[in-house]
Motif scaffolding. Sequence first.
Motif, PDB file in Angstrom:
ATOM      1  N   ASP A   1       0.842  -1.194   0.000  1.00 53.30           N
ATOM      2  CA  ASP A   1       0.000   0.000   0.000  1.00 53.30           C
ATOM      3  C   ASP A   1       0.880   1.248   0.000  1.00 53.30           C
ATOM      4  O   ASP A   1       1.993   1.219   0.534  1.00 53.30           O
ATOM      5  CB  ASP A   1      -0.878   0.022   1.266  1.00 53.30           C
ATOM      6  CG  ASP A   1      -2.033  -0.947   1.154  1.00 53.30           C
ATOM      7  OD1 ASP A   1      -2.333  -1.407   0.032  1.00 53.30           O
ATOM      8  OD2 ASP A   1      -2.628  -1.257   2.205  1.00 53.30           O
ATOM      9  N   PRO A   2       0.389   2.330  -0.561  1.00 58.81           N
ATOM     10  CA  PRO A   2       1.178   3.560  -0.539  1.00 58.81           C
ATOM     11  C   PRO A   2       1.219   4.153   0.872  1.00 58.81           C
ATOM     12  O   PRO A   2       0.271   4.022   1.646  1.00 58.81           O
ATOM     13  CB  PRO A   2       0.407   4.478  -1.486  1.00 58.81           C
ATOM     14  CG  PRO A   2      -0.992   3.963  -1.484  1.00 58.81           C
ATOM     15  CD  PRO A   2      -0.883   2.468  -1.295  1.00 58.81           C
TER      16      PRO A   2
ATOM     17  N   PRO B   1      12.580   7.277  -4.634  1.00 58.58           N
ATOM     18  CA  PRO B   1      12.132   6.779  -5.943  1.00 58.58           C
ATOM     19  C   PRO B   1      10.669   6.335  -5.932  1.00 58.58           C
ATOM     20  O   PRO B   1       9.940   6.579  -6.896  1.00 58.58           O
ATOM     21  CB  PRO B   1      13.076   5.596  -6.211  1.00 58.58           C
ATOM     22  CG  PRO B   1      14.332   5.955  -5.484  1.00 58.58           C
ATOM     23  CD  PRO B   1      13.865   6.664  -4.228  1.00 58.58           C
ATOM     24  N   ARG B   2      10.193   5.726  -4.875  1.00 52.94           N
ATOM     25  CA  ARG B   2       8.779   5.344  -4.801  1.00 52.94           C
ATOM     26  C   ARG B   2       7.879   6.578  -4.838  1.00 52.94           C
ATOM     27  O   ARG B   2       6.804   6.555  -5.447  1.00 52.94           O
ATOM     28  CB  ARG B   2       8.493   4.550  -3.521  1.00 52.94           C
ATOM     29  CG  ARG B   2       8.986   3.118  -3.549  1.00 52.94           C
ATOM     30  CD  ARG B   2       8.806   2.438  -2.183  1.00 52.94           C
ATOM     31  NE  ARG B   2       7.486   2.666  -1.634  1.00 52.94           N
ATOM     32  CZ  ARG B   2       6.649   1.698  -1.244  1.00 52.94           C
ATOM     33  NH1 ARG B   2       7.004   0.416  -1.346  1.00 52.94           N
ATOM     34  NH2 ARG B   2       5.474   1.991  -0.752  1.00 52.94           N
ATOM     35  N   GLU B   3       8.306   7.623  -4.149  1.00 51.82           N
ATOM     36  CA  GLU B   3       7.500   8.852  -4.158  1.00 51.82           C
ATOM     37  C   GLU B   3       7.499   9.499  -5.546  1.00 51.82           C
ATOM     38  O   GLU B   3       6.475   9.992  -6.010  1.00 51.82           O
ATOM     39  CB  GLU B   3       8.005   9.822  -3.083  1.00 51.82           C
ATOM     40  CG  GLU B   3       7.645   9.311  -1.687  1.00 51.82           C
ATOM     41  CD  GLU B   3       8.461   9.915  -0.564  1.00 51.82           C
ATOM     42  OE1 GLU B   3       8.287   9.461   0.580  1.00 51.82           O
ATOM     43  OE2 GLU B   3       9.271  10.821  -0.826  1.00 51.82           O
ATOM     44  N   GLU B   4       8.648   9.482  -6.190  1.00 51.79           N
ATOM     45  CA  GLU B   4       8.710  10.017  -7.565  1.00 51.79           C
ATOM     46  C   GLU B   4       7.814   9.188  -8.483  1.00 51.79           C
ATOM     47  O   GLU B   4       7.160   9.736  -9.390  1.00 51.79           O
ATOM     48  CB  GLU B   4      10.149   9.959  -8.087  1.00 51.79           C
ATOM     49  CG  GLU B   4      11.120  10.724  -7.215  1.00 51.79           C
ATOM     50  CD  GLU B   4      11.845  11.817  -7.964  1.00 51.79           C
ATOM     51  OE1 GLU B   4      11.196  12.594  -8.696  1.00 51.79           O
ATOM     52  OE2 GLU B   4      13.081  11.870  -7.807  1.00 51.79           O
ATOM     53  N   ALA B   5       7.815   7.887  -8.279  1.00 53.93           N
ATOM     54  CA  ALA B   5       6.968   7.020  -9.105  1.00 53.93           C
ATOM     55  C   ALA B   5       5.498   7.390  -8.918  1.00 53.93           C
ATOM     56  O   ALA B   5       4.721   7.428  -9.884  1.00 53.93           O
ATOM     57  CB  ALA B   5       7.208   5.551  -8.749  1.00 53.93           C
TER      58      ALA B   5
ATOM     59  N   ALA C   1       7.338   0.067  -9.482  1.00 49.98           N
ATOM     60  CA  ALA C   1       6.097   0.050 -10.255  1.00 49.98           C
ATOM     61  C   ALA C   1       4.954   0.565  -9.394  1.00 49.98           C
ATOM     62  O   ALA C   1       4.806   0.164  -8.239  1.00 49.98           O
ATOM     63  CB  ALA C   1       5.782  -1.369 -10.726  1.00 49.98           C
ATOM     64  N   VAL C   2       4.191   1.464  -9.965  1.00 49.49           N
ATOM     65  CA  VAL C   2       2.991   1.965  -9.298  1.00 49.49           C
ATOM     66  C   VAL C   2       1.784   1.580 -10.149  1.00 49.49           C
ATOM     67  O   VAL C   2       1.792   1.803 -11.359  1.00 49.49           O
ATOM     68  CB  VAL C   2       3.035   3.497  -9.166  1.00 49.49           C
ATOM     69  CG1 VAL C   2       1.693   4.047  -8.678  1.00 49.49           C
ATOM     70  CG2 VAL C   2       4.145   3.912  -8.216  1.00 49.49           C
ATOM     71  N   VAL C   3       0.787   0.996  -9.512  1.00 50.78           N
ATOM     72  CA  VAL C   3      -0.478   0.700 -10.176  1.00 50.78           C
ATOM     73  C   VAL C   3      -1.518   1.655  -9.585  1.00 50.78           C
ATOM     74  O   VAL C   3      -1.694   1.714  -8.363  1.00 50.78           O
ATOM     75  CB  VAL C   3      -0.924  -0.758  -9.928  1.00 50.78           C
ATOM     76  CG1 VAL C   3      -2.251  -1.042 -10.629  1.00 50.78           C
ATOM     77  CG2 VAL C   3       0.159  -1.732 -10.401  1.00 50.78           C
TER      78      VAL C   3
ATOM     79  N   SER D   1       5.451  -1.022  -5.745  1.00 48.31           N
ATOM     80  CA  SER D   1       6.360  -2.146  -5.522  1.00 48.31           C
ATOM     81  C   SER D   1       7.490  -1.707  -4.604  1.00 48.31           C
ATOM     82  O   SER D   1       7.821  -0.525  -4.520  1.00 48.31           O
ATOM     83  CB  SER D   1       6.942  -2.625  -6.844  1.00 48.31           C
ATOM     84  OG  SER D   1       7.875  -1.690  -7.330  1.00 48.31           O
ATOM     85  N   GLU D   2       8.088  -2.640  -3.928  1.00 44.17           N
ATOM     86  CA  GLU D   2       9.186  -2.321  -2.990  1.00 44.17           C
ATOM     87  C   GLU D   2      10.424  -1.841  -3.734  1.00 44.17           C
ATOM     88  O   GLU D   2      10.616  -2.146  -4.891  1.00 44.17           O
ATOM     89  CB  GLU D   2       9.529  -3.553  -2.163  1.00 44.17           C
ATOM     90  CG  GLU D   2       8.480  -3.762  -1.087  1.00 44.17           C
ATOM     91  CD  GLU D   2       8.888  -4.868  -0.124  1.00 44.17           C
ATOM     92  OE1 GLU D   2       9.921  -4.711   0.555  1.00 44.17           O
ATOM     93  OE2 GLU D   2       8.166  -5.859  -0.068  1.00 44.17           O
TER      94      GLU D   2
END
Lengths: 110, 110, 110, 110
Positions: free
Chosen positions: C2-3, D5-9, D89-91, D109-110
């Motif tokens: 989850d985000p 990187p997750r936040e940028e995604a 990856a962001v869905v 994704s992690e």
Amino acid sequence: MDPTPREEACFEAGIKFGALYHQFAGTPVSSESAASLEHAMEDAISNQPHCESVSVAIDPEALDTTHGYTELTGEHMTVEIVVDYENRAVVARMAMDEGYPLMRVESVSE
Amino acid sequence: MDPTPREEACFEAGIKFGALYHQFAGTPVSSESAASLEHAMEDAISNQPHCESVSVAIDPEALDTTHGYTELTGEHMTVEIVVDYENRAVVARMAMDEGYPLMRVESVSE
Amino acid sequence: MDPTPREEACFEAGIKFGALYHQFAGTPVSSESAASLEHAMEDAISNQPHCESVSVAIDPEALDTTHGYTELTGEHMTVEIVVDYENRAVVARMAMDEGYPLMRVESVSE
Amino acid sequence: MDPTPREEACFEAGIKFGALYHQFAGTPVSSESAASLEHAMEDAISNQPHCESVSVAIDPEALDTTHGYTELTGEHMTVEIVVDYENRAVVARMAMDEGYPLMRVESVSE
């Protein structure tokens, strides 16, 4: 046949209506932001060739504010545009007509 | 004066051009995605009243692909629209003319 | 996974940028009409959820006025948007970067 | 703090949703033209950086065809976008939620 100046004037008026509607439909709008959107729509379309005046009125009563704002559609506004093409003036309006945002030519000068 | 049917036909043709241009200007487009965008533009505008045909040609040579894609503007396309309003046919075109995407009426039937 | 709230805040900031850009790209703009368009863009996007502030600056020097006006693209403006999502603040900006209107996250609060 | 990187995604995923929605909201659509519009929306947004896939489904049942066609809004469609940013990856999805076209991150994704 080639178009007459009056016919060209009507074509130009139609362009302004199609442009105004499809550029701004979908814009987030609330009763607080309606005035600045009206002004921007008027100023933006007035840039186009042969455009004498543009008047946009967004009806705050027509805005569904269940979620604080809505997205602009033809239900929310009336528009009057005056085009002058080689000294032929066209006055055209958009207003709701039986659930449809009807654009029509009000008058063409001789 | 009230508009004639030919003048109304020209007004309707103008609406379609303004709508097509301002709905789709800014769409991300590449040579790979140009064809599906052409079809969608044609089908979308053909829904509008009195619209007989819409033909959109995006020139892949005109697309700046430095960044892999660009945003659609009038420089990239030519458009022909035929409107039929009370048996008056208007043929109108958009093409580049001295750096400006000029929309004009080609012919109006008698 | 989850985000996290910070990730959701970044998603929300991205929505505002994509919305602002693709709602208003293509709008006819001149140095005279730039100010009303800036205000309308700011007010419109500020309606969206979690939006703390929106600041749009259209550079009149960047507008090609060969034809009296031009159509708004990323080349003409810089934008800063602040989103607050569950007390995480995201500051994001759009500015030209090597010919591309780059949108990026400047900072995310802890 | 700088974004991860997750936040940028997530920011990138948000951009795609805002762009898709505000580029195409207002497009004339009918059950006959829905398929070509779906394809064009998918292909157009797929051009944007870091975009892995875009899936748009317009529900023909949701289209009000009293006037033969309607204008596309969030009520008519569900959208899924997958972004890949530096291997994160962001869905994300858009669907109606209590009368509002809610865009949200499904997973990162992690």
